[in-house]
Scaffold this motif. Sequence first.
Motif, PDB file in Angstrom:
ATOM      1  N   ASN A 180     -42.377 -26.135   8.127  1.00  0.00           N
ATOM      2  CA  ASN A 180     -43.211 -25.253   7.300  1.00  0.00           C
ATOM      3  C   ASN A 180     -43.574 -23.904   7.912  1.00  0.00           C
ATOM      4  O   ASN A 180     -44.169 -23.072   7.231  1.00  0.00           O
ATOM      5  CB  ASN A 180     -44.497 -25.989   6.940  1.00  0.00           C
ATOM      6  N   LEU A 181     -43.227 -23.674   9.159  1.00  0.00           N
ATOM      7  CA  LEU A 181     -43.517 -22.379   9.786  1.00  0.00           C
ATOM      8  C   LEU A 181     -42.212 -21.602   9.963  1.00  0.00           C
ATOM      9  O   LEU A 181     -41.162 -22.191  10.158  1.00  0.00           O
ATOM     10  CB  LEU A 181     -44.184 -22.583  11.147  1.00  0.00           C
ATOM     11  N   TYR A 187     -44.976 -26.778  19.619  1.00  0.00           N
ATOM     12  CA  TYR A 187     -44.155 -25.919  18.746  1.00  0.00           C
ATOM     13  C   TYR A 187     -44.722 -24.501  18.654  1.00  0.00           C
ATOM     14  O   TYR A 187     -43.961 -23.534  18.607  1.00  0.00           O
ATOM     15  CB  TYR A 187     -44.067 -26.531  17.338  1.00  0.00           C
ATOM     16  N   CYS A 188     -46.044 -24.395  18.638  1.00  0.00           N
ATOM     17  CA  CYS A 188     -46.699 -23.120  18.322  1.00  0.00           C
ATOM     18  C   CYS A 188     -47.173 -22.320  19.531  1.00  0.00           C
ATOM     19  O   CYS A 188     -47.549 -21.160  19.392  1.00  0.00           O
ATOM     20  CB  CYS A 188     -47.890 -23.352  17.395  1.00  0.00           C
ATOM     21  N   LEU A 189     -47.181 -22.949  20.705  1.00  0.00           N
ATOM     22  CA  LEU A 189     -47.714 -22.282  21.898  1.00  0.00           C
ATOM     23  C   LEU A 189     -46.613 -21.955  22.889  1.00  0.00           C
ATOM     24  O   LEU A 189     -45.551 -22.581  22.898  1.00  0.00           O
ATOM     25  CB  LEU A 189     -48.770 -23.152  22.576  1.00  0.00           C
ATOM     26  N   GLU A 190     -46.903 -20.982  23.735  1.00  0.00           N
ATOM     27  CA  GLU A 190     -45.956 -20.620  24.795  1.00  0.00           C
ATOM     28  C   GLU A 190     -46.694 -20.413  26.109  1.00  0.00           C
ATOM     29  O   GLU A 190     -47.912 -20.285  26.134  1.00  0.00           O
ATOM     30  CB  GLU A 190     -45.189 -19.354  24.419  1.00  0.00           C
ATOM     31  N   ASN A 215     -54.975  -6.105   5.758  1.00  0.00           N
ATOM     32  CA  ASN A 215     -55.421  -7.252   6.560  1.00  0.00           C
ATOM     33  C   ASN A 215     -54.332  -8.313   6.738  1.00  0.00           C
ATOM     34  O   ASN A 215     -54.630  -9.498   6.852  1.00  0.00           O
ATOM     35  CB  ASN A 215     -56.685  -7.878   5.928  1.00  0.00           C
ATOM     36  N   PHE A 216     -53.070  -7.885   6.774  1.00  0.00           N
ATOM     37  CA  PHE A 216     -51.953  -8.800   7.019  1.00  0.00           C
ATOM     38  C   PHE A 216     -51.716  -8.815   8.517  1.00  0.00           C
ATOM     39  O   PHE A 216     -51.224  -7.853   9.093  1.00  0.00           O
ATOM     40  CB  PHE A 216     -50.704  -8.318   6.271  1.00  0.00           C
ATOM     41  N   ARG A 217     -52.062  -9.945   9.146  1.00  0.00           N
ATOM     42  CA  ARG A 217     -52.086 -10.005  10.610  1.00  0.00           C
ATOM     43  C   ARG A 217     -51.261 -11.168  11.148  1.00  0.00           C
ATOM     44  O   ARG A 217     -51.247 -12.251  10.556  1.00  0.00           O
ATOM     45  CB  ARG A 217     -53.520 -10.189  11.108  1.00  0.00           C
ATOM     46  N   ASP A 218     -50.633 -10.934  12.292  1.00  0.00           N
ATOM     47  CA  ASP A 218     -49.977 -11.992  13.052  1.00  0.00           C
ATOM     48  C   ASP A 218     -51.053 -12.697  13.873  1.00  0.00           C
ATOM     49  O   ASP A 218     -51.803 -12.059  14.617  1.00  0.00           O
ATOM     50  CB  ASP A 218     -48.919 -11.380  13.973  1.00  0.00           C
ATOM     51  N   MET A 219     -51.151 -14.017  13.733  1.00  0.00           N
ATOM     52  CA  MET A 219     -52.166 -14.782  14.447  1.00  0.00           C
ATOM     53  C   MET A 219     -51.750 -15.106  15.880  1.00  0.00           C
ATOM     54  O   MET A 219     -52.495 -15.740  16.627  1.00  0.00           O
ATOM     55  CB  MET A 219     -52.480 -16.073  13.684  1.00  0.00           C
ATOM     56  N   GLY A 220     -50.562 -14.675  16.276  1.00  0.00           N
ATOM     57  CA  GLY A 220     -50.072 -14.942  17.615  1.00  0.00           C
ATOM     58  C   GLY A 220     -50.746 -14.085  18.672  1.00  0.00           C
ATOM     59  O   GLY A 220     -51.385 -13.076  18.379  1.00  0.00           O
ATOM     60  N   GLY A 221     -50.595 -14.518  19.919  1.00  0.00           N
ATOM     61  CA  GLY A 221     -51.121 -13.765  21.045  1.00  0.00           C
ATOM     62  C   GLY A 221     -52.452 -14.239  21.580  1.00  0.00           C
ATOM     63  O   GLY A 221     -52.856 -13.853  22.677  1.00  0.00           O
ATOM     64  N   LEU A 222     -53.162 -15.076  20.824  1.00  0.00           N
ATOM     65  CA  LEU A 222     -54.463 -15.561  21.260  1.00  0.00           C
ATOM     66  C   LEU A 222     -54.295 -16.673  22.295  1.00  0.00           C
ATOM     67  O   LEU A 222     -53.442 -17.541  22.163  1.00  0.00           O
ATOM     68  CB  LEU A 222     -55.281 -16.068  20.066  1.00  0.00           C
ATOM     69  N   ALA A 223     -55.128 -16.640  23.323  1.00  0.00           N
ATOM     70  CA  ALA A 223     -55.030 -17.595  24.416  1.00  0.00           C
ATOM     71  C   ALA A 223     -55.768 -18.892  24.088  1.00  0.00           C
ATOM     72  O   ALA A 223     -56.819 -18.888  23.438  1.00  0.00           O
ATOM     73  CB  ALA A 223     -55.596 -16.987  25.691  1.00  0.00           C
ATOM     74  N   THR A 224     -55.208 -20.001  24.565  1.00  0.00           N
ATOM     75  CA  THR A 224     -55.819 -21.320  24.382  1.00  0.00           C
ATOM     76  C   THR A 224     -56.575 -21.724  25.654  1.00  0.00           C
ATOM     77  O   THR A 224     -56.462 -21.075  26.697  1.00  0.00           O
ATOM     78  CB  THR A 224     -54.752 -22.376  24.062  1.00  0.00           C
ATOM     79  N   LYS A 257     -46.131 -15.492  18.671  1.00  0.00           N
ATOM     80  CA  LYS A 257     -46.103 -14.517  17.583  1.00  0.00           C
ATOM     81  C   LYS A 257     -44.968 -14.849  16.627  1.00  0.00           C
ATOM     82  O   LYS A 257     -43.984 -15.488  17.001  1.00  0.00           O
ATOM     83  CB  LYS A 257     -45.958 -13.109  18.146  1.00  0.00           C
ATOM     84  N   GLY A 258     -45.150 -14.447  15.379  1.00  0.00           N
ATOM     85  CA  GLY A 258     -44.094 -14.634  14.391  1.00  0.00           C
ATOM     86  C   GLY A 258     -44.072 -15.977  13.692  1.00  0.00           C
ATOM     87  O   GLY A 258     -43.152 -16.257  12.933  1.00  0.00           O
ATOM     88  N   LEU A 259     -45.105 -16.805  13.931  1.00  0.00           N
ATOM     89  CA  LEU A 259     -45.147 -18.130  13.306  1.00  0.00           C
ATOM     90  C   LEU A 259     -46.236 -18.267  12.250  1.00  0.00           C
ATOM     91  O   LEU A 259     -46.032 -18.920  11.227  1.00  0.00           O
ATOM     92  CB  LEU A 259     -45.382 -19.213  14.373  1.00  0.00           C
TER      93      LEU A 259
END
Length: 262
Positions: free
Chosen positions: A147-148, A259-262, A18-27, A35-37
């Motif tokens: 911190n990220l 910082y966290c979104l693209e 259950n080690f998951r990248d939280m990136g890719g989700l739309a706002t 991804k990668g943060l």
Amino acid sequence: MKNNIMPECLLPLSGAVNFRDMGGLATKDGRKVKKGLLFRAAELTGLTDEDVSLLETLQLKRVFDYRRQKEAERKPDPPLGSAILERVSAISEENIATNMFVKDDGFNADYYRQFTVERFLKIYTEMPIQNPSYKRLMMLLKSPEENLPLVHHCTGGRDRTGVGAMLILMTMGVPYETVLGDYLLSNLTLAERHQTIFEKASQYFTPEEYKQLINAFPLREDYLHAAYNAILRNYGDFDTYIAEEFGISEEVRENIKNYCLE
């Protein structure tokens, strides 16, 4: 569960689940979490040398552990490069959810009999309000440049980590419905662990007890609803919650997003 049906966000580790990248989700505003943060995970103590080498390529700055002291002592986090390890327990020492994935030679049937829907709902209702662990997590998020990348984890990476993930993602503007779907993904990534528990329980439980366990133990929509509704009940809306609970002003929130979104 074969890897080819697992979601792309799941990292290919042999010693952790259950080690998951939280990136890719739309706002809501049409951007996506980079991804990668930000990563979420179950316990890390079983990571192999190959796993550690892979994770070191992420250049993690923080490993944030929600587990209680006894859990962490029994299965300590391994060093991951130069990442700072920090642990602040997210639920009380005696809470049932702290030991749910303990592996030993026996099976504590009485322990698993405690799992009821009502008990889980109580846990989730209490978790997001005045919780020192989430206060510290969100303090780290307020300075993303420092911190990220960060990974936050508990034992199964589902309950405590699930609420933490909700707070992070909704702060960045991910809709609650999307967060809920990401939360329920742990039922897939932890399917083998859940099934092992059910198989052991079937040897000791009455049919009624077994039915209660398989109804209550997997993640349910109403569990995360309980946490979210507790926020609305206490603060009125999520924006007020993060402002008053964590000191995240609109300016700080915009910096996090930028910082966290693209």
